[in-house]
Design a protein around this motif. Structure first.
Motif, PDB file in Angstrom:
ATOM      1  N   VAL A  45       5.694 -59.523  56.809  1.00 30.39           N
ATOM      2  CA  VAL A  45       6.555 -60.690  56.589  1.00 30.39           C
ATOM      3  C   VAL A  45       7.040 -60.673  55.145  1.00 30.39           C
ATOM      4  CG1 VAL A  45       6.652 -63.202  56.516  1.00 30.39           C
ATOM      5  CG2 VAL A  45       5.376 -62.066  58.335  1.00 30.39           C
ATOM      6  N   GLN A  46       8.338 -60.915  54.964  1.00 24.57           N
ATOM      7  CA  GLN A  46       8.917 -61.007  53.623  1.00 24.57           C
ATOM      8  C   GLN A  46       9.717 -62.291  53.495  1.00 24.57           C
ATOM      9  OE1 GLN A  46      11.117 -57.290  53.149  1.00 24.57           O
ATOM     10  NE2 GLN A  46       9.385 -56.411  52.056  1.00 24.57           N
ATOM     11  N   LEU A  47       9.653 -62.882  52.308  1.00 25.91           N
ATOM     12  CA  LEU A  47      10.376 -64.105  52.031  1.00 25.91           C
ATOM     13  C   LEU A  47      11.329 -63.848  50.864  1.00 25.91           C
ATOM     14  CD1 LEU A  47       7.562 -64.948  53.353  1.00 25.91           C
ATOM     15  CD2 LEU A  47       7.965 -67.165  52.285  1.00 25.91           C
ATOM     16  N   GLN A  48      12.587 -64.218  51.038  1.00 22.23           N
ATOM     17  CA  GLN A  48      13.590 -64.029  49.996  1.00 22.23           C
ATOM     18  C   GLN A  48      14.180 -65.378  49.644  1.00 22.23           C
ATOM     19  OE1 GLN A  48      14.442 -61.033  48.377  1.00 22.23           O
ATOM     20  NE2 GLN A  48      15.447 -62.520  47.028  1.00 22.23           N
ATOM     21  N   ALA A  49      13.839 -65.862  48.454  1.00 24.40           N
ATOM     22  CA  ALA A  49      14.303 -67.170  48.010  1.00 24.40           C
ATOM     23  C   ALA A  49      15.505 -67.028  47.090  1.00 24.40           C
ATOM     24  CB  ALA A  49      13.178 -67.904  47.290  1.00 24.40           C
ATOM     25  N   SER A  50      16.333 -68.040  47.093  1.00 25.41           N
ATOM     26  CA  SER A  50      17.503 -68.068  46.221  1.00 25.41           C
ATOM     27  C   SER A  50      17.915 -69.506  45.955  1.00 25.41           C
ATOM     28  CB  SER A  50      18.663 -67.305  46.867  1.00 25.41           C
ATOM     29  OG  SER A  50      19.046 -67.901  48.091  1.00 25.41           O
TER      30      SER A  50
ATOM     31  N   SER B 213      17.236 -71.887  49.125  1.00 24.95           N
ATOM     32  CA  SER B 213      17.158 -71.270  50.447  1.00 24.95           C
ATOM     33  C   SER B 213      16.062 -70.218  50.441  1.00 24.95           C
ATOM     34  CB  SER B 213      18.482 -70.591  50.808  1.00 24.95           C
ATOM     35  OG  SER B 213      19.546 -71.499  50.825  1.00 24.95           O
ATOM     36  N   CYS B 214      15.454 -70.019  51.589  1.00 27.19           N
ATOM     37  CA  CYS B 214      14.444 -68.973  51.724  1.00 27.19           C
ATOM     38  C   CYS B 214      14.547 -68.378  53.120  1.00 27.19           C
ATOM     39  CB  CYS B 214      13.057 -69.536  51.489  1.00 27.19           C
ATOM     40  SG  CYS B 214      11.725 -68.312  51.705  1.00 27.19           S
ATOM     41  N   ALA B 215      14.865 -67.100  53.159  1.00 28.93           N
ATOM     42  CA  ALA B 215      14.974 -66.393  54.424  1.00 28.93           C
ATOM     43  C   ALA B 215      13.681 -65.628  54.685  1.00 28.93           C
ATOM     44  CB  ALA B 215      16.157 -65.440  54.388  1.00 28.93           C
ATOM     45  N   VAL B 216      13.148 -65.791  55.884  1.00 31.26           N
ATOM     46  CA  VAL B 216      11.907 -65.126  56.282  1.00 31.26           C
ATOM     47  C   VAL B 216      12.234 -64.000  57.244  1.00 31.26           C
ATOM     48  CG1 VAL B 216       9.637 -65.424  57.322  1.00 31.26           C
ATOM     49  CG2 VAL B 216      10.671 -67.299  56.010  1.00 31.26           C
ATOM     50  N   SER B 217      11.714 -62.821  56.966  1.00 32.89           N
ATOM     51  CA  SER B 217      11.920 -61.697  57.866  1.00 32.89           C
ATOM     52  C   SER B 217      10.569 -61.159  58.325  1.00 32.89           C
ATOM     53  CB  SER B 217      12.720 -60.595  57.170  1.00 32.89           C
ATOM     54  OG  SER B 217      12.041 -60.133  56.021  1.00 32.89           O
ATOM     55  N   GLY B 218      10.594 -60.499  59.464  1.00 35.36           N
ATOM     56  CA  GLY B 218       9.352 -59.991  60.034  1.00 35.36           C
ATOM     57  C   GLY B 218       9.023 -60.708  61.335  1.00 35.36           C
TER      58      GLY B 218
ATOM     59  N   HIS C 200       2.122 -66.566  53.666  1.00 33.52           N
ATOM     60  CA  HIS C 200       2.921 -65.649  52.871  1.00 33.52           C
ATOM     61  C   HIS C 200       3.714 -66.439  51.835  1.00 33.52           C
ATOM     62  CE1 HIS C 200       2.072 -62.595  55.958  1.00 33.52           C
ATOM     63  NE2 HIS C 200       2.166 -63.622  56.779  1.00 33.52           N
ATOM     64  N   TRP C 201       3.965 -65.794  50.689  1.00 39.14           N
ATOM     65  CA  TRP C 201       4.675 -66.439  49.591  1.00 39.14           C
ATOM     66  C   TRP C 201       5.888 -65.627  49.177  1.00 39.14           C
ATOM     67  CZ3 TRP C 201       3.222 -71.192  47.835  1.00 39.14           C
ATOM     68  CH2 TRP C 201       1.951 -71.647  48.183  1.00 39.14           C
ATOM     69  N   GLY C 202       6.921 -66.357  48.771  1.00 34.03           N
ATOM     70  CA  GLY C 202       8.082 -65.718  48.180  1.00 34.03           C
ATOM     71  C   GLY C 202       7.854 -65.467  46.700  1.00 34.03           C
ATOM     72  N   GLN C 203       8.848 -64.890  46.049  1.00 36.75           N
ATOM     73  CA  GLN C 203       8.700 -64.440  44.672  1.00 36.75           C
ATOM     74  C   GLN C 203       8.857 -65.553  43.647  1.00 36.75           C
ATOM     75  OE1 GLN C 203      11.432 -64.227  46.402  1.00 36.75           O
ATOM     76  NE2 GLN C 203      13.250 -64.237  45.116  1.00 36.75           N
ATOM     77  N   GLY C 204       9.326 -66.710  44.039  1.00 35.92           N
ATOM     78  CA  GLY C 204       9.512 -67.809  43.109  1.00 35.92           C
ATOM     79  C   GLY C 204      10.905 -67.819  42.512  1.00 35.92           C
ATOM     80  N   THR C 205      11.445 -69.012  42.361  1.00 38.80           N
ATOM     81  CA  THR C 205      12.757 -69.176  41.739  1.00 38.80           C
ATOM     82  C   THR C 205      12.687 -70.333  40.744  1.00 38.80           C
ATOM     83  OG1 THR C 205      15.137 -69.450  42.170  1.00 38.80           O
ATOM     84  CG2 THR C 205      13.633 -70.672  43.605  1.00 38.80           C
ATOM     85  N   GLN C 206      13.224 -70.113  39.560  1.00 36.78           N
ATOM     86  CA  GLN C 206      13.113 -71.100  38.490  1.00 36.78           C
ATOM     87  C   GLN C 206      14.145 -72.208  38.668  1.00 36.78           C
ATOM     88  OE1 GLN C 206      10.933 -71.195  35.654  1.00 36.78           O
ATOM     89  NE2 GLN C 206      11.834 -73.244  35.430  1.00 36.78           N
ATOM     90  N   VAL C 207      13.672 -73.433  38.570  1.00 35.58           N
ATOM     91  CA  VAL C 207      14.545 -74.608  38.535  1.00 35.58           C
ATOM     92  C   VAL C 207      14.296 -75.313  37.210  1.00 35.58           C
ATOM     93  CG1 VAL C 207      15.036 -76.863  39.535  1.00 35.58           C
ATOM     94  CG2 VAL C 207      14.620 -74.897  41.036  1.00 35.58           C
ATOM     95  N   THR C 208      15.364 -75.478  36.439  1.00 37.08           N
ATOM     96  CA  THR C 208      15.260 -76.140  35.141  1.00 37.08           C
ATOM     97  C   THR C 208      16.220 -77.318  35.115  1.00 37.08           C
ATOM     98  OG1 THR C 208      14.705 -74.051  34.041  1.00 37.08           O
ATOM     99  CG2 THR C 208      15.455 -75.875  32.650  1.00 37.08           C
ATOM    100  N   VAL C 209      15.673 -78.489  34.840  1.00 37.99           N
ATOM    101  CA  VAL C 209      16.478 -79.710  34.774  1.00 37.99           C
ATOM    102  C   VAL C 209      16.485 -80.158  33.313  1.00 37.99           C
ATOM    103  CG1 VAL C 209      16.844 -82.020  35.669  1.00 37.99           C
ATOM    104  CG2 VAL C 209      15.720 -80.287  37.096  1.00 37.99           C
TER     105      VAL C 209
END
Length: 119
Positions: free
Chosen positions: A1-6, A20-25, A108-117
């Motif tokens: 399983v792979q997770l791709q966040a954006s 968004s996070c797309a899960v494959s597998g 399973h975990w995705g790679q993380g995406t930075q959110v800065t406010v």
């Protein structure tokens, strides 16, 4: 399983972002997709999750401002973040949990995406 966040980035207070996070597998029918976040010096916390049946959970600090949804045809989970505050600044991680028939479960975990406010 792979997770791709954006979808992370820099936004001003009061602004909006959509992750968004797309899960494959191999997904399996019983599963939960969600988002967690971790700010510097703090523990990772639940932001929101949504089950394959559509049930949702939200962290107290985001209720009324964030909305989680999923597109099962695309195996994708979304997090619409409105009225963002500086305290929402963190690395956001996509999470996927599934029930595997007979075998148990997996997470399973995705790679993380930075959110800065920030202004």
């Amino acid at each position: 399983v792979q997770l791709q966040a954006s979808g992370g980035g820099l936004v001003q207070p009061g602004g909006s972002l959509r992750l968004s996070c797309a899960v494959s597998g191999t997904i399996f029918s019983i599963n939960t997709m969600g988002w967690y976040r971790q700010a510097p010096g703090k523990e990772r916390e639940l932001v929101a999750d949504i089950s394959s049946g559509g049930s949702t959970n939200y962290g107290d600090s985001v209720k009324g401002r964030f909305t989680i949804s999923r597109d099962n045809a695309k195996n994708t989970v979304y997090l619409q973040m409105n009225s963002l505050k500086p305290e929402d600044t963190a690395v956001y991680y996509c999470n996927f949990q599934r029930i595997i028939p007979v075998a148990g479960s997996s997470e399973h975990w995705g790679q993380g995406t930075q959110v800065t406010v920030s202004s």
